[in-house]
Design an enzyme around this catalytic site. Sequence first.
Site, PDB file in Angstrom:
ATOM      1  CG  ASN A  10      16.835  82.584  48.523  1.00 14.41           C
ATOM      2  OD1 ASN A  10      17.761  81.831  48.851  1.00 14.41           O
ATOM      3  ND2 ASN A  10      15.572  82.210  48.581  1.00 14.41           N
ATOM      4  CD1 TRP A  11      22.636  84.107  45.269  1.00 13.06           C
ATOM      5  CD2 TRP A  11      24.609  83.225  45.852  1.00 13.06           C
ATOM      6  NE1 TRP A  11      23.610  85.027  44.976  1.00 13.06           N
ATOM      7  CE2 TRP A  11      24.829  84.511  45.315  1.00 13.06           C
ATOM      8  CE3 TRP A  11      25.702  82.482  46.295  1.00 13.06           C
ATOM      9  CZ2 TRP A  11      26.103  85.065  45.199  1.00 13.06           C
ATOM     10  CZ3 TRP A  11      26.970  83.032  46.185  1.00 13.06           C
ATOM     11  CH2 TRP A  11      27.170  84.306  45.640  1.00 13.06           C
ATOM     12  CE  LYS A  12      14.775  80.586  45.465  1.00 10.65           C
ATOM     13  NZ  LYS A  12      13.489  80.359  44.896  1.00 10.65           N
ATOM     14  CG  HIS A  94      11.849  80.517  50.645  1.00 15.79           C
ATOM     15  ND1 HIS A  94      11.325  79.644  49.727  1.00 15.79           N
ATOM     16  CD2 HIS A  94      12.255  81.603  49.949  1.00 15.79           C
ATOM     17  CE1 HIS A  94      11.416  80.182  48.521  1.00 15.79           C
ATOM     18  NE2 HIS A  94      11.982  81.376  48.624  1.00 15.79           N
ATOM     19  CD  GLU A  96      12.202  77.641  46.840  1.00 20.15           C
ATOM     20  OE1 GLU A  96      13.325  77.755  47.365  1.00 20.15           O
ATOM     21  OE2 GLU A  96      11.866  78.270  45.815  1.00 20.15           O
ATOM     22  CD  GLU A 166       9.978  85.204  48.557  1.00 21.45           C
ATOM     23  OE1 GLU A 166      10.687  85.733  47.698  1.00 21.45           O
ATOM     24  OE2 GLU A 166      10.195  84.076  49.017  1.00 21.45           O
ATOM     25  N   GLY A 172       9.939  81.559  41.184  1.00 21.16           N
ATOM     26  CA  GLY A 172      10.614  80.727  40.181  1.00 21.16           C
ATOM     27  C   GLY A 172       9.775  80.412  38.959  1.00 21.16           C
ATOM     28  CB  SER A 212       9.037  85.912  38.933  1.00 18.28           C
ATOM     29  OG  SER A 212       8.910  84.511  38.920  1.00 18.28           O
ATOM     30  N   GLY A 233      15.522  85.619  43.786  1.00 15.82           N
ATOM     31  CA  GLY A 233      16.076  84.265  43.678  1.00 15.82           C
ATOM     32  C   GLY A 233      16.901  84.116  42.406  1.00 15.82           C
ATOM     33  N   GLY A 234      16.304  83.488  41.390  1.00 21.76           N
ATOM     34  CA  GLY A 234      16.998  83.159  40.140  1.00 21.76           C
ATOM     35  C   GLY A 234      17.820  84.311  39.567  1.00 21.76           C
TER      36      GLY A 234
HETATM   37  P1  PGA Z   1      12.667  83.835  42.340  1.00 21.99           P
HETATM   38  O1  PGA Z   1      12.766  83.366  43.852  1.00 21.99           O
HETATM   39  O2  PGA Z   1      13.135  85.242  42.278  1.00 21.99           O
HETATM   40  O3  PGA Z   1      13.538  82.876  41.590  1.00 21.99           O
HETATM   41  O4  PGA Z   1      11.222  83.721  41.951  1.00 21.99           O
HETATM   42  C1  PGA Z   1      12.448  84.235  44.901  1.00 21.99           C
HETATM   43  C2  PGA Z   1      12.576  83.526  46.211  1.00 21.99           C
HETATM   44  O5  PGA Z   1      12.329  82.318  46.251  1.00 21.99           O
HETATM   45  O6  PGA Z   1      12.950  84.105  47.224  1.00 21.99           O
END
Ligand code: PGA
Length: 275
Positions: A10-12, A94, A96, A166, A172, A212, A233-234
Amino acid sequence: MKRNKLIVANWKMNLSVPESTVLLEKYLGDIKPGLSEVVVCPSFLEIYSANKVLAGSDIRIGAQNVSWEDFGAYTGEISASMLKGFAGYCIVGHSERRVHFGETDKVVAKKAAALVSHGITPIICIGESLHERMDGLTKLVVAGQAEASLTDLTGAEIEKSVIAYEPVWAIGTGHVCEPKKAVEVVKNIRNLVKILHGEKVAEGVRILYGGSVNEKNIASLVKEDEIDGFLVGGASLDPDIFAHICDTVEGRKESIAKLENDNNKSKTTKKKKKK
Ligand code: PGA
């Protein structure tokens, strides 16, 4: 039932189109095809060119969001009918989006149904906040979100869908959920699906963990067979690290050794520079 593992990047809201293309090319060089499915979710803007860059490869493309409507006067929205043919997967719900854009379970359910009606696999995200976990509400909150977010799908549709557990406090933050605790929640979700839709659906639906996930904790997470894959994500923005995660899920040893070797080399170089 043996479920295929799924690893989703997930590159956001990161990377310009040229930067995305460079990263996709690195993915192509670093990620070896295997038994697990690898899906990359870049920005909407990149999806079209990602199809060209990844053509003929095993890496699949997903979107990060979708409208529940099919077309019409919805300025700024992208529909499942537009994504069809360009994205095989799409993240919905998600945290976010729930936190910053006020998405409710009802909205998530409608989005999941819109995707399924166009043959796109929804990756439905659910997870508790830190307060909810501290108050002992994880089971209740996650069950409530799961039931409400899946409400517009039939059992057969759920069987082919993906749920991502999640925990919001893990996203994050660098604070990964302890693998045994993640498994407990994943099992609860599967059990809920079983109660609602029966054994076959519960055994088919893939339930991922996200929050994470990185090169340091993937080895311990991967030991938990109950977890069907990872939403990353990251760490997915670094091709070496993401390839390492994919290799660990696949049980490949060489690249794990390579990454460790590279890390040791860079430590030695840093030490030499200090002298
Ligand atoms: P993260 O994000 O790996 O940076 O914690 C995961 C996600 O939001 O899907």
